[in-house]
Enzyme design. Structure first.
Site, PDB file in Angstrom:
ATOM      1  N   ARG A 111      21.956 -38.945  41.159  1.00 48.26           N
ATOM      2  CA  ARG A 111      21.544 -38.153  40.235  1.00 48.26           C
ATOM      3  C   ARG A 111      22.755 -37.503  39.923  1.00 48.26           C
ATOM      4  NH1 ARG A 111      16.226 -33.842  39.250  1.00 48.26           N
ATOM      5  NH2 ARG A 111      15.628 -35.122  38.011  1.00 48.26           N
ATOM      6  N   HIS A 138      18.173 -39.705  31.071  1.00 49.80           N
ATOM      7  CA  HIS A 138      17.172 -39.882  32.501  1.00 49.80           C
ATOM      8  C   HIS A 138      15.400 -40.358  32.337  1.00 49.80           C
ATOM      9  CE1 HIS A 138      14.695 -37.915  35.798  1.00 49.80           C
ATOM     10  NE2 HIS A 138      14.065 -36.838  34.683  1.00 49.80           N
ATOM     11  N   GLN A 141      12.193 -41.008  33.485  1.00 55.39           N
ATOM     12  CA  GLN A 141      11.578 -40.121  32.977  1.00 55.39           C
ATOM     13  C   GLN A 141      11.130 -40.351  31.893  1.00 55.39           C
ATOM     14  OE1 GLN A 141      10.491 -36.409  33.804  1.00 55.39           O
ATOM     15  NE2 GLN A 141       9.035 -37.113  32.775  1.00 55.39           N
ATOM     16  N   ASP A 226      11.395 -29.880  26.495  1.00 52.88           N
ATOM     17  CA  ASP A 226      12.390 -29.227  28.190  1.00 52.88           C
ATOM     18  C   ASP A 226      12.867 -27.947  28.459  1.00 52.88           C
ATOM     19  OD1 ASP A 226      13.310 -30.298  30.049  1.00 52.88           O
ATOM     20  OD2 ASP A 226      14.658 -31.765  29.124  1.00 52.88           O
ATOM     21  N   CYS A 266       9.451 -33.115  31.112  1.00 54.53           N
ATOM     22  CA  CYS A 266       9.338 -33.803  31.886  1.00 54.53           C
ATOM     23  C   CYS A 266       9.160 -32.794  33.501  1.00 54.53           C
ATOM     24  CB  CYS A 266      10.697 -34.119  31.656  1.00 54.53           C
ATOM     25  SG  CYS A 266      11.988 -32.787  31.430  1.00 54.53           S
ATOM     26  N   ARG A 294       5.556 -40.674  36.890  1.00 53.78           N
ATOM     27  CA  ARG A 294       6.884 -41.037  38.008  1.00 53.78           C
ATOM     28  C   ARG A 294       7.069 -42.355  38.881  1.00 53.78           C
ATOM     29  NH1 ARG A 294      11.576 -37.674  37.022  1.00 53.78           N
ATOM     30  NH2 ARG A 294      12.056 -39.765  37.929  1.00 53.78           N
TER      31      ARG A 294
END
Ligand code: CP
Ligand code: NVA
Length: 307
Positions: A111, A138, A141, A226, A266, A294
């Protein structure tokens, strides 16, 4: 022989398009099976003796926990290497770190602030590299989000999804996935925060952009949003809040959406900013299932990349 020579054939998951549509769907099917097994108490040892290294330049709750738990549940192990307590924080180059980890572990998840850091790491990696979020994408996700949509609403092919908010990393990942899995994505965002133009052009047959949330949500099967300020954008927070305040997901948007539209996010979420509390905590919201997926989606991804 100086080091591992698997680089040219090693598969990575840095961008959604690193998978074919069939592979993406196969991973989701495998995730649904892994979820069913876990619910029934069936265990697997498929990644026995395998180790995942995780490098987090930014905070995480879901990504770290799901990868670490996922490796343990499959009989393997995960190591967290934050820049603060590894030599990365003292200036060791990312490429050198990659070469070293390739000698010691079986996969790496990163990340990073900059997407280029993951690409540089992967360019010399002998092991699979997973993007655990960058400023550009991402993809992990999206595996979980598509699993969730399929579980709740059926196949996403031909569906209409609305993205409401900034044209950020999550939005870019939705654009990639719209083309890959053949759904229509309508994005409502302020023109100043439009998504990556090259990506929009590549995916033009599947993506529309407008500047009105209600227009984007009309007849939508899912409404997705988001945070207004992503990690690393905190210094622009006031400007982002001002641009994005007309794009709050609220009940009025569900009134024009499909009667069984779902809400996805997310997480982490900011109630009263990008989404109202009654929506995220209401009956259309699937955010806890989405977060839980996830775990299952990434276990399936790890098996795909490592077995
Ligand atoms: N959605 C997500 O990636 O959450 P974390 O930042 O907690 O990992
Ligand atoms: N766009 C958000 C997603 C967090 C999971 C960020 O980059 O901070």
């Amino acid at each position: 022989m100086n080091g591992i020579t698997r680089t040219s054939t090693t598969r990575h998951f840095i961008d959604e398009t690193d998978l074919s549509a069939d592979e993406f769907r196969q991973i989701i099917s495998a995730a649904i099976e892994l979820k069913r097994e876990r619910a029934q108490g069936v265990t697997r040892d498929s990644l026995h003796n395998k180790t995942l290294a995780m490098i987090f330049e930014k905070a995480s709750t879901r990504t770290r926990t799901s990868f670490e738990s996922g490796m343990v549940q499959l009989g393997g192990h995960a190591i967290n290497l934050s820049p603060a307590d590894s030599q990365l924080g003292r200036g060791e180059p990312i490429a050198d770190t990659s070469r070293v980890l390739s000698e010691m572990v079986d996969a790496a998840m990163l990340r990073t602030h900059s997407h280029a850091t993951i690409e540089e790491f992967a360019s010399v990696s002998g092991i699979p590299v997973i993007n655990g979020l960058s400023d550009r994408l991402h993809p992990c996700q999206l595996l979980a989000d598509m699993q969730t949509f399929i579980e709740v609403r059926g196949d996403v092919k031909g569906a209409r999804l609305a993205w409401v908010g900034a044209g950020n990393n999550m939005c870019n990942s939705y654009i990639n996935t719209a083309k890959l899995l053949d759904f229509t994505l309508t994005i409502a965002c302020p023109p100043e925060l439009a998504p990556d133009q090259t990506l929009l052009t590549e995916c033009a047959a599947h993506v529309e952009v407008c500047d009105d949330a209600e227009t984007a949500c009309r007849d939508a099967d899912a409404i997705v949003t988001d945070v207004w300020a992503s990690m690393g954008e905190e210094q622009n927070s006031a400007q982002l809040h001002s641009l994005l305040s007309p794009f709050q997901v609220c009940q009025a948007l569900f009134d024009v959406a499909s009667s069984d539209a779902i809400f996805m996010h997310c997480l982490p979420a900011h109630r009263g900013e990008e989404v109202t509390g009654d929506v995220i905590d209401g009956p259309r919201s699937v955010v806890w299932q989405e977060a839980g997926n996830r775990l299952h989606a990434q276990k399936a991804l790890l098996e795909f990349l490592l077995l």
